[in-house]
Motif scaffolding. Sequence first.
Motif, PDB file in Angstrom:
ATOM      1  N   LEU A   1       0.839  -1.197   0.000  1.00 49.42           N
ATOM      2  CA  LEU A   1       0.000   0.000   0.000  1.00 49.42           C
ATOM      3  C   LEU A   1       0.870   1.242   0.000  1.00 49.42           C
ATOM      4  CD1 LEU A   1      -2.422  -0.965   2.945  1.00 49.42           C
ATOM      5  CD2 LEU A   1      -2.593  -1.630   0.549  1.00 49.42           C
ATOM      6  N   ASP A   2       0.339   2.333  -0.536  1.00 47.35           N
ATOM      7  CA  ASP A   2       1.069   3.587  -0.353  1.00 47.35           C
ATOM      8  C   ASP A   2       0.846   4.067   1.080  1.00 47.35           C
ATOM      9  OD1 ASP A   2      -1.357   5.122  -0.213  1.00 47.35           O
ATOM     10  OD2 ASP A   2      -1.281   5.571  -2.348  1.00 47.35           O
ATOM     11  N   ASP A   3       1.606   5.052   1.501  1.00 44.31           N
ATOM     12  CA  ASP A   3       1.551   5.491   2.897  1.00 44.31           C
ATOM     13  C   ASP A   3       0.168   5.983   3.315  1.00 44.31           C
ATOM     14  OD1 ASP A   3       4.249   5.076   3.961  1.00 44.31           O
ATOM     15  OD2 ASP A   3       4.875   6.536   2.449  1.00 44.31           O
ATOM     16  N   ASP A   4      -0.496   6.722   2.436  1.00 45.63           N
ATOM     17  CA  ASP A   4      -1.823   7.248   2.790  1.00 45.63           C
ATOM     18  C   ASP A   4      -2.841   6.121   2.986  1.00 45.63           C
ATOM     19  OD1 ASP A   4      -0.911   9.877   2.757  1.00 45.63           O
ATOM     20  OD2 ASP A   4      -1.490  10.184   0.653  1.00 45.63           O
ATOM     21  N   LEU A   5      -2.847   5.149   2.073  1.00 42.69           N
ATOM     22  CA  LEU A   5      -3.786   4.034   2.207  1.00 42.69           C
ATOM     23  C   LEU A   5      -3.426   3.191   3.430  1.00 42.69           C
ATOM     24  CD1 LEU A   5      -6.182   2.368   1.382  1.00 42.69           C
ATOM     25  CD2 LEU A   5      -4.763   1.277  -0.381  1.00 42.69           C
ATOM     26  N   PHE A   6      -2.150   3.013   3.706  1.00 41.41           N
ATOM     27  CA  PHE A   6      -1.750   2.278   4.905  1.00 41.41           C
ATOM     28  C   PHE A   6      -2.327   2.965   6.141  1.00 41.41           C
ATOM     29  CE2 PHE A   6       0.861   1.290   8.547  1.00 41.41           C
ATOM     30  CZ  PHE A   6       1.083  -0.074   8.439  1.00 41.41           C
ATOM     31  N   ASP A   7      -2.185   4.293   6.211  1.00 38.20           N
ATOM     32  CA  ASP A   7      -2.717   5.031   7.369  1.00 38.20           C
ATOM     33  C   ASP A   7      -4.215   4.809   7.523  1.00 38.20           C
ATOM     34  OD1 ASP A   7      -0.198   6.081   7.957  1.00 38.20           O
ATOM     35  OD2 ASP A   7      -0.590   7.979   6.907  1.00 38.20           O
ATOM     36  N   ARG A   8      -4.956   4.892   6.423  1.00 36.34           N
ATOM     37  CA  ARG A   8      -6.408   4.710   6.484  1.00 36.34           C
ATOM     38  C   ARG A   8      -6.769   3.271   6.842  1.00 36.34           C
ATOM     39  NH1 ARG A   8      -5.823   7.808   1.790  1.00 36.34           N
ATOM     40  NH2 ARG A   8      -6.398   6.058   0.436  1.00 36.34           N
ATOM     41  N   ALA A   9      -6.067   2.301   6.249  1.00 36.98           N
ATOM     42  CA  ALA A   9      -6.338   0.889   6.547  1.00 36.98           C
ATOM     43  C   ALA A   9      -6.004   0.573   8.002  1.00 36.98           C
ATOM     44  CB  ALA A   9      -5.540  -0.016   5.603  1.00 36.98           C
ATOM     45  N   TYR A  10      -4.887   1.094   8.482  1.00 39.43           N
ATOM     46  CA  TYR A  10      -4.502   0.848   9.870  1.00 39.43           C
ATOM     47  C   TYR A  10      -5.528   1.467  10.827  1.00 39.43           C
ATOM     48  CZ  TYR A  10      -1.789   0.507  14.131  1.00 39.43           C
ATOM     49  OH  TYR A  10      -1.387   0.209  15.411  1.00 39.43           O
ATOM     50  N   GLN A  11      -6.016   2.643  10.492  1.00 40.51           N
ATOM     51  CA  GLN A  11      -7.058   3.268  11.306  1.00 40.51           C
ATOM     52  C   GLN A  11      -8.311   2.407  11.322  1.00 40.51           C
ATOM     53  OE1 GLN A  11      -7.970   7.332  10.257  1.00 40.51           O
ATOM     54  NE2 GLN A  11      -9.701   7.429  11.656  1.00 40.51           N
TER      55      GLN A  11
END
Length: 124
Positions: free
Chosen positions: A66-76
């Motif tokens: 994942l790119d960093d932004d999608l990782f942040d959203r997925a982790y949230q």
Amino acid sequence: MPASFNHTIIASKNRTESARFFRELLEAAEAPSWGPFANIQLADGVLLQFAEPPVGIQMQHYAFLLDDDLFDRAYQRLCEAGIEHFADPQMRLPGEINHEHGGRGVYFLDPAGHGIELITRPYL
């Protein structure tokens, strides 16, 4: 034409629930479903097909870059859903992410019990 990855079938306890889980987590597109499959399509064109096998499910491992932004959203989403997650594949570091390979990563189990890994940098 060089070889590329096209699709895989992921064994599920409930194919619709698993497809929804991954579609929402990965912000993937819904794809037409047919026969025993509930399908989603990743941005690179790879089709994930979820099916309920006639016998038990053996745990598999699936890793998503994942790119960093999608990782942040997925982790949230994982945290908000109360999904237990780990910084390591041995599941000894609960509630953490790792910073391996110059990026970030997290491990957890999907609704069918498969080991899922989200990473922001490829290993190679």
